[in-house]
Design a protein around this motif. Structure first.
Motif, PDB file in Angstrom:
ATOM      1  N   ALA A  84      -6.554  -5.847   1.380  1.00  0.00           N
ATOM      2  CA  ALA A  84      -5.388  -5.218   0.736  1.00  0.00           C
ATOM      3  C   ALA A  84      -5.592  -3.717   0.571  1.00  0.00           C
ATOM      4  N   MET A  85      -4.605  -2.975   0.986  1.00  0.00           N
ATOM      5  CA  MET A  85      -4.616  -1.523   0.787  1.00  0.00           C
ATOM      6  C   MET A  85      -3.184  -1.029   0.635  1.00  0.00           C
ATOM      7  N   TYR A  86      -3.023   0.152   0.075  1.00  0.00           N
ATOM      8  CA  TYR A  86      -1.680   0.710  -0.075  1.00  0.00           C
ATOM      9  C   TYR A  86      -1.225   1.216   1.292  1.00  0.00           C
ATOM     10  N   LEU A 142     -10.966   0.442   5.951  1.00  0.00           N
ATOM     11  CA  LEU A 142     -11.605  -0.127   4.751  1.00  0.00           C
ATOM     12  C   LEU A 142     -13.112   0.099   4.790  1.00  0.00           C
TER      13      LEU A 142
END
Lengths: 255, 544
Positions: A84-86, A142
């Motif tokens: 998960a990342m923005y 990431l």
């Protein structure tokens, strides 16, 4: 560098991790294995400060995770399994965000980010939004975000997810070199061949409890099997894969 | 024709529709997370429904007062139904637009054998469920008032129920049809941009409608609302639904029959439009939207954010800017609130010339507090929105890094101060400089307003703290926040600021002392707030 003592975590009545005691030394690459739902990610989340242990204690990089969480977080890098990342940010903005959260000097952060982009072949697309990236490209970002502050300890939860063969080669080589520099790597993966090849030691957990520890060859020997895959199956309860799949196919055939 | 045949005729797979609609509502109610106070953000379906309903019941109480104030049933019904329709439109605009335009679900079920029409019908059902809940809460007290206020009149009560439900459904379906039409007719690559403009335009229409209504009820009424005389009112679709009540009390004039018929024709036409055309290829269009790119654009890092150069402040500024540019839900929410500022500014300036409070100390009590409302309301509503995001799982990054969580929360407030409050005040200050006798007076007055605005923001953060984009989006969360924020904003702008103005401006010494006091107060509050946030966040854990 990592030490847990009877570390446990429960969600309501469910015990996700039970009395886990382990020790990982400086420069070691620990392969942390277990079937789905065994408690691997929960353990990593406790060691990285995302979750609080229900009982027991843990020290990372010389600091207690409960008493000095910020000191721990300054010294660790984390690649989450969820990825998960923005995604509204571009890759360079995302690395800038992470660098800011680590209080890095903007100039230093920019220079390191550029190096990562070169290494992973993302220089051309570093100003594009992460939403436009493929899964493997996001994984590279990431990975870069986990390393940008030069952590002493790396927690990698399925870090090779989605990476192409070349990128996977780079990551594996990088991990060996980071370990040679004295950094400790906590490596969760289901790709047993990779674990066997790069990890100096393996811990297997099931239903939240540690069920085996040692080098790959020692575990294989102890289970009387010939590969790590077979050893893993034997230890985690899947005795006869062939019979299980046969039953499943038979059930599918039923009207 | 059997029930199933009707569904088949509509092109909707009943079982799939039911499964999808039920799953959507379950998901909405189960959306959970942990807020900064360590509370689960969802307390089960009943509590969530009650929380949402309470605010609308209070609104309904105000509308029920119209039943007593109006001299005839039709007039009160027009006002109440208009209000209900505007409120429903506002809900769709601010909160439920994502039910229709978000491509997220499509990513999950796009590969499953669900027809486009079934999928659209399920989304529509999801929206109508909430609108039904809202209409029930808004209509409860007005319906009781109609039924019992002037003797027991069950027919009037039933007419009110029909009018409120059908008008609410019409309002919702009209909004949905517009969004769905956009999805159908606008090219996916341009949809994001077009939706933004439409959202802005719709906001003006809805707030404008609300303002018109307020104009009608407000200054002319003095607690008694005279009957509607002009036939022009029959151009307002709300009056068509209000006709049910006129018929309910036995007023059987042809214009009421015609209006009632027109309302049904409108509702059926909109529903048919939605089902017949708008669902055609709906899910495929959503799929194209989610897969489309507006042309990969290079994002210039750092441009425009020079004030926030490092650490948490920089991280939060980067994130807010990127989310506004790319997160459609956040962008549409912001764009739906922005026109409020313009309306308050407009109405504030309509109250009369801006008198210099140094020369006319009582001028601040004369009602141009609406100007302050604008500067206070927008950031207060927006700050809780900034805590929510569909990408909330990415907030692990705030937990696995040594970032200070109090600093992250406070950075959102600072961003609002720098990028909204201050520019707005500079703009208002420019306008004031035409009316005030001295530029120094403008500067001092704006400084006072800015400091009070900042203190209000600090109080808001104290009441509703949240890490940036770290909580799941919850349906029905807005009304409660709107009400809470409105109370704070009204108290500050209608009472505190005018009273302060009355006291401080007669002498320069008082002005200086007040400014110093406000600076001290805001510094002190910042410290207290930071300590409070440290306590709140120390035991937090990632809930993704």
């Amino acid at each position: 560098m990592i030490q847990t003592d009877h570390l446990s975590r429960s969600y309501g009545d469910t015990l996700a991790v039970s009395e886990l005691t382990l020790k990982v030394d400086r420069g070691e690459i620990l392969g942390f294995l277990g079937p789905n739902g065994a408690g691997k990610s929960t353990t990593v989340k406790m060691l990285t400060g995302l979750l609080r242990p229900s009982s027991g204690s843990a020290r990372v990089a010389g600091f207690d995770v409960l008493e000095h969480p910020l000191d721990v977080k300054r010294r660790i890098g984390y690649v989450p399994e969820s990825g998960a990342m923005y995604e509204s940010l571009s890759a360079s903005e995302y690395l800038e965000l992470v660098a800011c959260l680590h209080h890095l000097e903007p100039r230093v952060a920019r220079a390191r980010a550029e190096e990562f982009f070169e290494l992973f072949g993302l220089a051309e697309v570093r100003h594009q939004r992460l939403a436009e990236y493929s899964k493997g490209m996001k994984q590279k970002v990431l990975f870069a975000a986990a390393l940008i502050h030069r952590p002493d300890v790396l927690f990698l939860d399925e870090p090779l997810n989605g990476l192409d063969a070349n990128a996977a080669l780079i990551v594996k080589d990088l991990l060996r070199k980071l370990a040679a520099q004295g950094r400790t790597i906590f490596f969760c993966s289901h790709i047993l061949e990779v674990v066997e090849r790069i990890c100096t030691r393996i811990v297997i957990i099931d239903h939240g409890s540690q069920i085996a520890t040692g080098s790959a060859s020692a575990i294989i020997r102890a289970t009387g099997t010939t590969t790590l895959e077979e050893a893993f199956s034997a230890l985690t309860g899947v005795r006869d894969v062939g019979a299980l799949t046969q039953d499943f196919l038979a059930a599918l055939e039923q009207e | 024709m059997t029930g199933r045949a009707v569904w088949d005729r509509l092109g909707i797979d009943r079982d799939q529709w039911w499964a999808l609609a039920r799953a959507a509502i379950k998901l909405d109610f189960r959306t959970s997370g942990i807020d900064l106070r360590g509370r689960r953000s969802s307390g089960g379906p009943v509590r969530t429904a009650l929380r949402v309903s309470l605010v609308y019941v209070l609104t309904g109480a105000m509308l029920a007062a119209i039943v007593f104030a109006a001299r005839d049933v039709f007039t009160s019904a027009v006002l109440i139904v208009s209000a209900a329709m505007v409120l429903v439109a506002l809900s769709v605009l601010v909160e439920y637009h994502a039910v229709v335009v978000s491509p997220d679900d499509h990513l999950v079920i796009g590969a499953l054998p669900v027809s486009s029409r079934t999928y659209f019908a399920a989304r529509l059902a999801n929206l109508l469920f909430y609108i039904g809940l809202q209409a029930t809460a808004i209509g409860l007290l007005p319906v009781l008032a109609y039924t019992f206020a002037a003797g027991f009149r069950p027919r009037l009560g039933l007419a009110a129920v029909a009018a409120l439900y059908l008008s609410s459904a019409t309002s919702a379906i009209a909004m949905v049809s517009l969004y769905a039409a956009l999805i159908r007719f606008v090219h996916p690559t341009r949809l994001r941009r077009v939706l933004s403009y439409v959202q802005l335009a719709l906001s003006f229409v809805v707030y404008g409608g609300w303002a018109l209504l307020a104009q009608f009820v407000g200054p002319r009424s003095r607690w008694i609302i005279e009957p509607i005389g002009s036939p022009w009112w029959f151009l307002d679709p709300a009056s068509w639904f209000a006709s049910y009540l006129a018929l309910g009390v036995g007023n059987l004039a042809p214009r009421y029959w015609l209006s009632a018929a027109a309302s049904l024709v409108l509702l059926v036409s909109l529903a048919a439009l939605a089902l017949r055309y708008l669902s055609f290829g709906y899910s495929e269009r959503l799929g194209a939207f989610s897969a489309s790119r507006e042309r990969p654009r290079a994002v210039r890092t750092g441009e425009g954010l020079r004030i926030f150069r490092r650490n948490e402040a920089r991280a939060v500024a980067l994130l807010i800017r990127a989310q506004f540019r790319q997160d459609l839900r956040f962008r549409l929410s912001v764009l739906s609130i922005l026109p409020l500022t313009v309306f308050y500014l407009f109405y504030g300036l309509r109250e009369g010339p801006l008198l210099d409070p140094f020369v006319h100390p009582d001028s601040a009590l004369q009602g141009w507090f609406l100007l302050y409302m604008a500067v206070l309301a927008f950031p207060l509503i927006l700050i809780p929105q900034m805590a929510q995001s569909d990408a909330y799982r990415a907030s692990w990054v705030f937990y696995a890094t040594p970032a200070s969580r109090p600093a992250l929360v406070l950075s959102m407030k600072d961003f609002m101060t720098v990028y909204f409050v201050l520019p707005y005040l500079v703009f208002v200050g420019l306008i004031m400089s035409f009316f005030f006798e001295s530029l120094l007076h403008v500067i001092v007055h704006m400084a006072v307003v800015a400091l009070v605005g900042h203190i209000t923001l600090q109080v808001a953060v104290r009441l509703l703290p949240g890490l940036p984009f770290s909580e799941p989006v919850r349906k029905g969360g807005q009304p409660g926040r709107f009400l809470a924020m409105w109370l704070v904003v009204s108290a500050v702008s209608a009472v505190i600021l005018p009273v302060l103005s009355f006291w401080i401006y007669p002498s320069l010494a008082r002005s200086a002392a007040t400014l110093a006091g406000l600076v001290l107060a805001t510094l002190l509050l910042e410290r207290v707030l930071r300590m409070r946030l440290e306590r709140l966040t120390s035991g937090m854990e990632f809930a993704g």
